[in-house]
Design an enzyme around this catalytic site. Structure first.
Site, PDB file in Angstrom:
ATOM      1  N   ARG A 129       0.940  -1.483   0.112  1.00 25.54           N
ATOM      2  CA  ARG A 129      -0.044  -0.363   0.118  1.00 25.54           C
ATOM      3  C   ARG A 129       0.941   0.990  -0.525  1.00 25.54           C
ATOM      4  NH1 ARG A 129      -2.642  -3.325  -0.848  1.00 25.54           N
ATOM      5  NH2 ARG A 129      -4.047  -4.113  -0.370  1.00 25.54           N
ATOM      6  N   SER A 181     -10.599   0.585   3.378  1.00 27.54           N
ATOM      7  CA  SER A 181     -10.393  -0.599   4.341  1.00 27.54           C
ATOM      8  C   SER A 181      -9.670   1.266   5.198  1.00 27.54           C
ATOM      9  CB  SER A 181      -8.903  -1.026   4.116  1.00 27.54           C
ATOM     10  OG  SER A 181     -10.089  -2.136   3.664  1.00 27.54           O
ATOM     11  N   GLU A 233      -4.769   3.334   6.562  1.00 27.36           N
ATOM     12  CA  GLU A 233      -4.090   3.230   5.227  1.00 27.36           C
ATOM     13  C   GLU A 233      -4.804   4.179   4.333  1.00 27.36           C
ATOM     14  OE1 GLU A 233      -6.027   0.313   2.182  1.00 27.36           O
ATOM     15  OE2 GLU A 233      -5.496  -0.199   4.101  1.00 27.36           O
TER      16      GLU A 233
END
Length: 303
Positions: A174, A224, A294
């Site tokens: 990520r 998320s 995130e």
């Protein structure tokens, strides 16, 4: 700001809006105003806009479809550049495609599946743009952008533009170089593979069904919220700590998936941030695990 708007309009770079509520441009439906929102028609128009912005010493921020993004209640100072129509081109050359940064990831994966091209199955339920997906190395179901990206056309903070190879993007979980060296992905070249159209479509449908069953897309959300502190999973940790379903103001930790925070109707960015802090503190106290977000959080404090 009126002089800046006039210069931008004189250059005919695209749509220019003053004091635009960013809640209208994020999947969370949260966010104060942008001093100025620009939606450029082309990459060339974006270059012109950046030149004018820099000549006038203004701050600028880029957004795509507004997923994986939490904009503060105070909005964003300076100029917000939205990559959308105009930067959503698609060129095909066999198994290699060139895609604009404003292109919908869901739409792209659907089109490629119909052509029998494999590699984007993981993206079938990710509600973001190609540029945002490259920025954060978006992924799901065991794959991510780093698996298919050949090179990316990047506009850096200083106004320079450069093509970066997959290796130069420094992808990890990520993450890409763009979180350390700020820039925006204008377009990218992706490498796909010919496959069985029926099999590709079936995998994509399975991924979509899984997301519908396990994730709360019936409410405004940003995807998320926390990175998985591997080998642990964020959702499991939050649920086992007893916070699943917990609310602050109009923001709620989803009853369906604890790594999602949803806007139940009138949530503010502060409500979401307070929930994030609650999760971080609770998980640290219970399990001595540091939770990293995130979701990208941007903007100024509300006065």
């Amino acid at each position: 700001m009126k002089d800046i708007i006039k210069k931008l309009n004189d250059e005919n770079i695209g749509k220019v809006t003053e004091n635009e509520p960013l809640a209208k441009h994020t999947t969370m439906k949260i966010g104060g105003p942008a001093d100025l929102l620009i939606e450029p028609n082309t990459i060339q128009d974006l270059e012109k806009a950046i030149r004018i912005i820099k000549e006038n010493h203004l701050q600028w921020t880029a957004i795509g479809r507004g997923s994986n993004l939490l904009v503060s209640d105070g909005g964003i100072e300076g100029v917000v550049i939205k990559l959308g129509k105009g930067l959503d081109h698609l060129e095909e050359n066999g198994e290699e495609i060139t895609v604009g940064g404003g292109y919908s990831l869901v739409k792209l994966s659907t089109i490629m599946s119909r052509k029998g091209l494999s590699g984007l199955e993981f993206a079938s339920g990710i509600p973001g743009s190609l540029g945002g997906a490259v920025f954060m190395n978006a992924g799901a179901h065991g794959s991510d952008m780093s698996e298919i990206l050949v090179k990316a056309h990047i506009l850096f903070e200083d106004g320079t533009m450069e093509w970066l190879s997959n290796e130069e993007m420094e992808f990890s979980y990520r993450t890409s170089i763009l979180q350390r060296k700020p820039g925006i992905c204008l377009e990218a070249v992706l490498s796909l593979k010919e496959g069985n159209r029926e099999q590709i479509t079936a995998i994509m449908q399975k991924n979509k069904d899984y997301r519908k069953e396990t994730q709360p897309w019936n409410y405004p959300c940003c995807g998320s919220v926390f990175r998985n502190p591997l080998p642990e999973h964020a959702g499991h940790l939050i649920e086992s700590s007893g916070l699943k379903g917990h609310s602050i103001g109009g923001a709620q930790i989803s009853d369906l998936h604890a790594n999602f925070i949803v806007n139940t109707g009138d949530a503010t960015a502060k409500d979401v941030l307070d929930l994030i802090d609650l999760v971080k503190n609770t998980i640290k106290d219970k399990y001595d695990i540091h939770m990293e977000t995130e979701v990208e959080m941007i903007g100024r404090e509300k006065e």
